[in-house]
Structures are given as C-alpha cells and as structure tokens.
Design a protein around this motif. Structure first.
Motif, short mmCIF file in Angstrom:
data_model
loop_
_atom_site.label_atom_id
_atom_site.label_comp_id
_atom_site.label_asym_id
_atom_site.label_seq_id
_atom_site.Cartn_x
_atom_site.Cartn_y
_atom_site.Cartn_z
N ALA B 39 0.84 -1.20 0.00
CA ALA B 39 0.00 0.00 0.00
C ALA B 39 0.86 1.24 0.00
O ALA B 39 2.00 1.24 0.48
CB ALA B 39 -0.92 0.01 1.23
N PRO B 41 0.18 5.63 0.95
CA PRO B 41 -0.77 6.37 1.78
C PRO B 41 -2.12 6.62 1.10
O PRO B 41 -3.13 6.79 1.76
CB PRO B 41 -0.06 7.69 2.06
CG PRO B 41 1.37 7.34 2.00
CD PRO B 41 1.51 6.28 0.98
N THR B 42 -2.14 6.64 -0.23
CA THR B 42 -3.39 6.96 -0.90
C THR B 42 -4.01 5.79 -1.64
O THR B 42 -5.12 5.89 -2.12
CB THR B 42 -3.16 8.08 -1.93
OG1 THR B 42 -2.03 7.73 -2.71
CG2 THR B 42 -2.91 9.41 -1.24
N VAL B 44 -4.29 1.31 -2.13
CA VAL B 44 -3.96 -0.05 -1.70
C VAL B 44 -3.89 -0.93 -2.93
O VAL B 44 -4.80 -0.94 -3.75
CB VAL B 44 -5.02 -0.58 -0.73
CG1 VAL B 44 -4.76 -2.03 -0.40
CG2 VAL B 44 -5.04 0.25 0.53
N LEU B 59 17.84 -0.67 0.22
CA LEU B 59 19.10 0.06 0.31
C LEU B 59 20.30 -0.87 0.29
O LEU B 59 21.38 -0.50 -0.14
CB LEU B 59 19.13 0.89 1.60
CG LEU B 59 18.33 2.19 1.56
CD1 LEU B 59 18.43 2.90 2.90
CD2 LEU B 59 18.85 3.10 0.46
N GLN B 74 13.46 -3.93 6.18
CA GLN B 74 14.30 -3.27 5.20
C GLN B 74 13.68 -1.95 4.79
O GLN B 74 12.48 -1.76 4.88
CB GLN B 74 14.49 -4.15 3.96
CG GLN B 74 15.29 -5.42 4.20
CD GLN B 74 16.73 -5.11 4.55
OE1 GLN B 74 17.24 -4.02 4.30
NE2 GLN B 74 17.41 -6.09 5.13
N VAL B 75 14.57 -1.09 4.28
CA VAL B 75 14.11 0.21 3.79
C VAL B 75 14.29 0.21 2.28
O VAL B 75 15.30 -0.24 1.76
CB VAL B 75 14.95 1.34 4.43
CG1 VAL B 75 14.55 2.68 3.85
CG2 VAL B 75 14.74 1.34 5.92
N SER B 97 10.18 5.22 -2.24
CA SER B 97 10.85 4.90 -0.98
C SER B 97 9.83 4.23 -0.10
O SER B 97 8.65 4.17 -0.44
CB SER B 97 11.37 6.16 -0.30
OG SER B 97 10.30 7.05 -0.08
N GLY B 98 10.28 3.72 1.03
CA GLY B 98 9.34 3.08 1.93
C GLY B 98 10.03 2.03 2.76
O GLY B 98 11.25 2.09 2.97
N SER B 99 9.24 1.07 3.24
CA SER B 99 9.81 0.03 4.08
C SER B 99 9.13 -1.28 3.78
O SER B 99 8.00 -1.32 3.30
CB SER B 99 9.62 0.38 5.56
OG SER B 99 8.25 0.34 5.88
N THR B 101 8.50 -5.14 5.65
CA THR B 101 8.58 -5.93 6.87
C THR B 101 8.16 -7.35 6.56
O THR B 101 7.07 -7.56 6.03
CB THR B 101 7.62 -5.37 7.94
OG1 THR B 101 7.77 -3.96 8.00
CG2 THR B 101 7.90 -5.97 9.28
N GLN B 109 4.58 -6.78 4.82
CA GLN B 109 3.98 -5.46 4.65
C GLN B 109 4.96 -4.60 3.87
O GLN B 109 6.04 -4.29 4.36
CB GLN B 109 3.69 -4.79 6.00
CG GLN B 109 2.52 -5.37 6.72
CD GLN B 109 2.95 -6.47 7.67
OE1 GLN B 109 4.08 -6.46 8.14
NE2 GLN B 109 2.07 -7.40 7.94
N LEU B 111 5.26 -1.06 2.49
CA LEU B 111 4.64 0.26 2.54
C LEU B 111 5.53 1.22 1.79
O LEU B 111 6.69 1.43 2.16
CB LEU B 111 4.50 0.71 4.00
CG LEU B 111 3.75 -0.28 4.88
CD1 LEU B 111 3.87 0.13 6.33
CD2 LEU B 111 2.30 -0.34 4.48
N ALA B 112 4.97 1.82 0.75
CA ALA B 112 5.77 2.72 -0.08
C ALA B 112 5.18 4.11 -0.03
O ALA B 112 3.97 4.29 0.05
CB ALA B 112 5.79 2.22 -1.52
N GLU B 113 6.05 5.10 -0.11
CA GLU B 113 5.57 6.47 -0.01
C GLU B 113 4.87 6.90 -1.29
O GLU B 113 3.82 7.50 -1.26
CB GLU B 113 6.75 7.39 0.28
CG GLU B 113 6.32 8.71 0.84
CD GLU B 113 7.48 9.49 1.39
OE1 GLU B 113 8.46 8.87 1.82
OE2 GLU B 113 7.41 10.72 1.37
#
Lengths: 452, 164
Positions: B39, B41-42, B44, B59, B74-75, B97-99, B101, B109, B111-113
């Motif tokens: 997902a 932020p805006t 899914v 990275l 990880q990032v 970018s994002g993380s 898990t 999970q 999660l990307a910006e």
C-alpha cells in the motif's frame, strides 16, 4: 371551636398589632386540619374546621366575579345567609366531598377578598391543595396565581382586559413578567433564522468534507494497520525502567464538532496523571490548536510543541512527515510514546484510541527484534523514522474523519433546535400581533364611543 | 519437534536465551502462505493477498521474498517492485521509498511512499527530469540542498533505468 375563639387565639399568637383577617382564620383552620389526624378532630373539638371553612365558602360564593372589596362582600353575605343549607357535623371526608361539589373557584375567593399577603397566599394554596386538587390539573399553578386558566388561548377581545388584570394581579403578587413586544420577537426571530442558515450550511460543508475524508480513510487504514503490524507481531514493549514518555494528541484547530477535542484532552490528562504517578517524565505534543487551549491552563509545563493550521485541508503524508521530523529533532529523547486520536467507527460514533510508538533504542533493545535478520543500526533508524510518520499519518486520517462526522451531527442538531425555536417564536409572534391589533381596535372604539 | 525453549516454565522465561534467529541450515517451520500487503498512503494494491513472490529494491540490494522468508526489516530505495501472483503473472510498480517488513508468520507489509504503475511513467519526461536534477546537484549551495538534489538524481536514474 368557634371561629371567634380561633380568631382570639390567632390574635394572641401573632400579637395585638395584627388584626386577624379572613385569611389568617382560614390559614389557621387549615393548619389545624392538616396537623391533627382525622380521628382526633372530633375529640379536640376541631371537627368544625370543615364547617368553618364551608361557612366561609358559602358566604363568599355569592360575591361578584373578580376581586371585590371586603366591606361590599360582607354586606352581600349577610343578605344571603339564610340560603346556607343545613349541615351536620360529620367526618372530614364528607365535608370535603360537599365542598368539592360547591361552585367554581370558591376557595380562591377566600383570599380574594383580603389584601394579598403571604398568609393569604398560603391559605389559598393550602385550600386548593386540600379540597380541590383537580383544579391544579386544569389550571396549573399559573392559573392559581392569576385567577385564570393558564393555557387560555385568546379568541375574543376580552383577552385584553383579562390580560391587563393578569398583569396587575401578578405585580400585586410580586412577580414581574413583561410581555415581549413585537419588535423584540421580530429581532429574535431574525437572529435565530440567521443562525439556522449558518448551521445548515456548515452541516453541508462538513458532509462534503466527511465524504471525502471517509473515502481517503479506506487505503489509509490498510496502510496504517500495515505500519503497526511490526509492533503488534513482534510484541515490542518498553521495559519498565524507561523514564521518558511522549504523548501526542491528535485533534484540530476548529471547534463546533461536539466532544472531539475534549475527549482527547481528557484522555491526555488521565494519562499524564497515571504516568506521573508511576514516576515517568511526560511531555505532550499537541496537533491542533484546540488541545493547547484545553490543556495549557493546567498542564502547560508538559507541552513540548504544538502544531497549528490543522484541519483546514485534508491531511497528507507530507504533513505527517513534517510532524515526525519535528518530534525527532525536538531534543526530547523519549523512550516510548503514544498517540491519542479519535478512531472513526461510523457516521455517528467514534472512539478515542491510543497507539504506541517506540524510540530507536527501545526497539533495538527489545528482545523479539533479534528474530529479524540482517538489521543494522542505519536500516533500523530509517525504518523507525518512516514508521513514526506512518503512524502519525494514520492517526491524522482517522481523526479528521471522526471530526467531520461529529461536526455534521452537531450542526444538524443545532439546525433542528433552531427550527424548533423558530416555530415556537412564530406562534408567540402571531399571538402578540393579534393582541396589538385588538388593543388598537378597542382604543379606537372606546374613543369613538366616548365621543358619541 | 518442539524447540526446547517452549518446554521451560514461565518462571524461567527471564533466564532463557533470547529467541534465536533462524539459522541457514534450518528448514522453515510455519504457514507456507504469504499474506502480502502492498500500500501507499493513498492507494492499496494488495491487502493480505496470497502471492508467490515479491522482488523488492532495498538500500542493501534487491532481493526476492517468497513465502516463509526469514523475518526482516528493510528500507526501500527508488526502484521497481515486481509481484508474481499465484498463477505466474508479474506486475511491476515503481516505488520511490518506503519500508518492507517480513514477519515470522510469513506476512509481508510493503509500505511505499509513492507508487506508480509502469504505464503512468513517461521515458522522455524521466530523462529530462534526470538532466534537471543533475544540473541542480552541481549548482547546490549547501549540504541540505545537495542531499535533496542527490535524492532526486537517484530517483530519476532509477526511473530511467526502469523504463529502458
């Protein structure tokens, strides 16, 4: 006991200055009636109380309507004395029944003939309560004071004369009530109508904003739940000896949204007390000006930073990252923290919720983190900063949605209340308008009659 | 075969060694299905979906995540995320970018910006943005501006590489 003897007793009791009027007599008789149980009335010779009262009543029943002067009344009474029906001393209940059947408003005449002192008031009130309780149902206490039925709706010109006497009667009793003029009512109506327009438009605006916020909340919720998954699955907890705590309260700048701000502030207050009792150092961050206003009087020393201009536009990830950056650069090295926000449940309900977040050291030092492979300090720090922004973003989104729905509900209620007030005032306005017209008509007519 | 630590009494929990990370030679124990959440932020894209493999650029390098991957945090760096569904079809997304898990219960999970699907990107625009970013980097006055320009350059380079 004859009334004459009772008068003597009253004279003695109240002092020689007071000449016991009819009102005093009635009051005493009633007191005796109330104080002494029914079975004792006969042995004590007080069973004539009812008789005495009834005698008074019959004498006055033939008086004129309105408030006749005492002397006139006495003369009239002497003239019609032979008409008193024979009465036998009996139980109080039969007396009461007979009295109830006798005429209308007779007991009110008891005090109507006398000057309106407090004793007269008491006598009247007690008489009504004792012997004519159903009178109160139809006329109410207002009618009791005014000698008129309280809910009478004027349909004839006699309303004016009656209302005049109503006002004068009231002023004699010591109550002051001005009838509102047409201009007052018009002014009130206009202002309430304006308020209703404003609240209606605010409701529309809030509804539009709510629709958008709810739409944006759906992906944000998935995102936020994903961001919190690590903390939940790894069961990261700060150890008990960690001292520094940070509370972030998420709210907004604008009011008129029900209990949104106060619920968050209340939770923050209880959290501060709980944590301070445990010996931890607590600092508060307020997102939204309202929180600062609510908390600064009592907890100003706990405030770290406040964010303004929240709530005007829908929150974006950029806002959340700004807040996260500020928290991390604030200089306050917190060990753990919690975000207090309003979680959106439905259009009519929200719940104040709390989500935890942790500092880098706490997470690194947590025992479950070693499950995760290949983590170095840099990666973990990046990850933590990003996670903080994510959690803040999620709480901002939930909070805005709750706020808009609460504002919609609040403005809707306000509009409904305003329309109720408008209805009531319109009725009063029409009544007053008719009264004014009638008054003018009567003046004209009586002027013409005087000339003719 | 139960790990020995589960047989210890709760009182001895404090004394037992911290849970071990899985060693290389150990076989995976646990659910074999991956619950994949991807997902921004805006938007899914996947929510607890069952996919075969996900390739992520981080990275520390790109790697592919299959079910029962070792738990890791990880990032992300700017690059392409490829999702291989159960039936083998691959979908590509460009993330800024994002993380990511990966938990012990095989849930992932991501999660990307900012996420863009490949058809939303234009090669020519990406190339011109890259040149602009490079010129900004050389003209940057201070460290902060230099770092920002550097980020922009990296993102645009990855974009161009992804589109070519």
């Amino acid at each position: 006991m004859k009334p004459g003897r009772i008068r003597m007793l009253i004279c003695i009791f109240l002092g020689n200055q007071t000449r016991p009027g009819r009102a005093h007599l009635v009051a005493t008789l009633l007191l005796a009636h109330l104080a002494v149980p029914a079975q004792l009335l006969k042995p004590l010779g007080l069973d004539a109380v009812g008789d005495g009262l009834r005698a008074e009543e019959i004498r006055l029943a033939h008086g004129a309507a309105g408030c006749p002067a005492p002397s006139r009344l006495r003369r009239k009474r002497k003239a019609v004395a032979p008409e008193a029906p024979p009465r036998a001393p009996g139980s109080t209940s039969s007396h009461a029944q007979r009295l109830r059947g006798a005429g209308t408003l007779t007991f009110s005449r008891v005090a109507a003939a006398a000057p309106r002192s407090s004793v007269a008031m008491f006598a009247r009130g007690a008489a009504v309560l004792l012997y004519r309780p159903q009178w109160l149902d139809t006329h109410g206490w207002d009618g009791f004071i005014r000698d008129e039925p309280a809910r009478k709706v004027p349909s004839s010109p006699t309303f004016l004369t009656v209302s005049n006497s109503r006002i004068s009667a009231i002023s004699r009793w010591g109550q002051v009530r001005n009838m509102a003029t047409l201009k007052d009512i018009t002014r009130r109506l206009k202002s309430i109508r304006n308020i209703q327009k404003i609240t209606k438009s605010m409701k529309m605006v809030a509804a539009a904003k709510y629709a958008r916020a709810e739409r944006e909340l759906k992906p944000a919720r998935v995102y936020g739940v994903g961001a919190l998954a690590l903390y939940e699955k790894a069961e990261i907890k700060a150890s008990e000896d960690k001292k520094k705590h940070l509370i972030v309260g998420v709210s907004s700048d604008r009011g008129l949204c029900g209990a949104i701000h106060t619920s968050v502030a209340k939770t923050i207050k209880s959290e501060i007390t709980a944590l301070s009792d445990k010996g931890k150092e607590v600092m508060v961050v307020g997102v939204g000006d309202k929180l600062r206003g609510l908390l600064q009087r009592t907890h100003s020393q706990h405030f770290l930073v406040t964010f303004k201009e929240v709530g005007r536009k829908p929150p974006s990830f950029g806002d959340a990252s700004v807040i996260a950056l500020e928290l991390l650069n604030s200089g306050y090295e917190f060990d753990e923290g919690s975000i207090i926000y309003n979680r959106f449940r439905s259009v009519i309900s929200y719940r104040t919720d709390e989500k935890p977040f942790f500092s880098l050291d706490t997470v690194a030092g947590s025992e479950n983190i070693s499950i995760y492979d290949d983590i170095d300090a840099d990666v973990l720090r990046n990850y933590q900063e990003y996670a903080l922004a994510n959690i803040l973003f999620y709480s901002l989104k939930e909070s805005t949605t709750s706020e808009q729905s609460a504002r919609m509900t609040a403005m809707d209620n306000a509009s409904k209340n305003a329309s109720e007030m408008i209805d009531k005032l319109t009725l009063t306005f029409n009544r007053t308008r008719q009264a004014v017209i009638t008054k003018e008509l009567i003046e004209i007519i009586s002027g013409a009659a005087a000339l003719a | 075969m139960l790990p020995a630590r589960l047989l210890l009494r709760p009182a001895a929990r404090a004394l037992r060694p911290p849970p071990r990370a899985r060693g290389y030679a150990e076989a995976a124990a646990g659910p074999v299905q991956m619950a994949f959440t991807f997902a921004s932020p805006t938007q899914v894209f996947y929510n607890g979906a069952n996919v075969k493999q996900v390739d992520v650029p981080t990275l520390t390098g790109s790697f592919g995540i299959l079910a029962a991957h070792v738990p890791t945090l990880q990032v992300l760096r700017p690059g392409i995320v490829t999702v291989y569904a159960e039936d083998g079809t691959a979908s590509k997304y460009f993330v800024s970018s994002g993380s990511v898990t990966v938990n012990a219960d095989s849930s992932v999970q991501l999660l990307a910006e900012e996420v863009a699907s490949m058809d939303m990107l234009d090669l020519a625009a990406a190339k011109s943005n890259l040149e602009k970013a490079l010129s900004e980097l050389t003209a940057a006055p201070d460290e902060v501006a230099k770092a920002e320009a550097q980020i922009r350059v990296e993102a645009n380079e990855a974009l161009v590489k992804a589109l070519e």
